[in-house]
Enzyme design. Structure first.
Site, short mmCIF file in Angstrom:
data_model
loop_
_atom_site.label_atom_id
_atom_site.label_comp_id
_atom_site.label_asym_id
_atom_site.label_seq_id
_atom_site.Cartn_x
_atom_site.Cartn_y
_atom_site.Cartn_z
CB CYS A 247 -14.22 -18.71 -5.93
SG CYS A 247 -13.54 -17.06 -6.11
CD GLU B 172 -18.11 -10.85 -0.79
OE1 GLU B 172 -17.54 -10.57 -1.86
OE2 GLU B 172 -17.49 -10.96 0.29
CD GLU C 99 -18.56 -21.94 -10.96
OE1 GLU C 99 -17.53 -22.60 -10.69
OE2 GLU C 99 -18.75 -20.78 -10.55
CG HIS D 249 -15.63 -19.05 -10.33
ND1 HIS D 249 -16.88 -18.88 -9.79
CD2 HIS D 249 -14.85 -18.12 -9.76
CE1 HIS D 249 -16.85 -17.89 -8.92
NE2 HIS D 249 -15.63 -17.40 -8.89
N1 GLN Z 1 -13.77 -12.29 -3.27
C1 GLN Z 1 -14.89 -13.13 -2.97
C2 GLN Z 1 -14.95 -13.45 -1.48
O1 GLN Z 1 -14.05 -13.27 -0.75
C3 GLN Z 1 -14.85 -14.43 -3.75
C4 GLN Z 1 -15.04 -14.14 -5.22
C5 GLN Z 1 -15.63 -15.29 -5.98
O2 GLN Z 1 -16.19 -16.24 -5.43
N2 GLN Z 1 -15.56 -15.17 -7.26
O3 GLN Z 1 -15.92 -13.94 -1.03
#
Ligand code: GLN
Length: 198
Positions: free
Chosen positions: A80, A49, A180, A178
């Site tokens: 991400c 996040e 990983e 992702h």
């Molecule tokens: N939605 C998340 C963000 O903005 C990212 C989600 C994720 O890393 N899978 O931080």
């Protein structure tokens, strides 16, 4: 040489990155403090996040050292939430959301919307012969990129077709998905090569 590659370990998908990097022959280390960052030849900013990771980086005194490391040319790979953290500009960010920055793009957070919050695609990536399994989880996309940013992949199917999801700019790399969790280490391999050649 065996490169030391750190994984920012404040929140998110840390363990999987460490395992994959280790299997590729890097010395993989969690990074929670500025002194640990200083020993790295490259760094992964994992998914998780982005607002939480940025807040924790501020609290642990890592945010400024991270910005300095990017400015100094440290190879950094954001996945991400890590892509959001690397972006100079965030669309649909939380109020006052901070980033490390350095990547000359606008990234839209949670860009794929609620209905397609998570999906998987076999994604064609420049530089790789076969497509990679790309797992997108509440993923961002790159909404616009400056001229010095190389686009390595765009979504190939569905309503988001054409959206930019893998980029590189000098020693910085970012994926919306992702790498990983897809069971394929070739994207990490590209980053390890980038670190070795830096
Ligand atoms: N939605 C998340 C963000 O903005 C990212 C989600 C994720 O890393 N899978 O931080």
């Amino acid at each position: 040489m065996t490169p030391t590659i750190g994984v920012l370990a404040l929140q998110g998908d840390v363990h999987e990155h460490l395992t994959t990097l280790g299997a590729l022959g890097a010395r993989a280390r969690p990074v929670r403090r500025p002194a640990e960052l200083a020993t790295c030849d490259g760094l992964v900013l994992p998914g998780g996040e982005s607002t939480t990771i940025a807040r924790l980086a501020g609290l642990t005194g890592l945010l400024e050292p991270l910005r300095e490391a990017v400015r100094a040319g440290l190879p950094v790979f954001g996945t991400c939430a890590g892509m959001v953290l690397l972006a100079d500009r965030v669309a649909d960010g939380a109020a006052g959301q901070q980033t490390v920055g350095g990547l000359h793009v606008t990234v839209r957070r949670n860009a794929f919307g609620r209905q397609v919050a998570s999906f998987e695609e076999r994604l064609a990536v420049s530089g790789l012969v076969d497509p990679v399994p790309a797992v997108f989880i509440r993923a961002p996309w790159v909404e616009d990129a400056d001229d010095d940013v190389e686009v390595l992949a765009r979504v190939g199917t569905g309503p988001a077709t054409g959206r930019i999801v893998v980029v590189r700019q000098g020693s910085l790399m970012a994926t919306s998905f992702h790498p990983e969790v897809g069971g394929d280490d070739r994207i990490h391999g590209l980053f390890v090569d980038l670190v070795r050649s830096a």
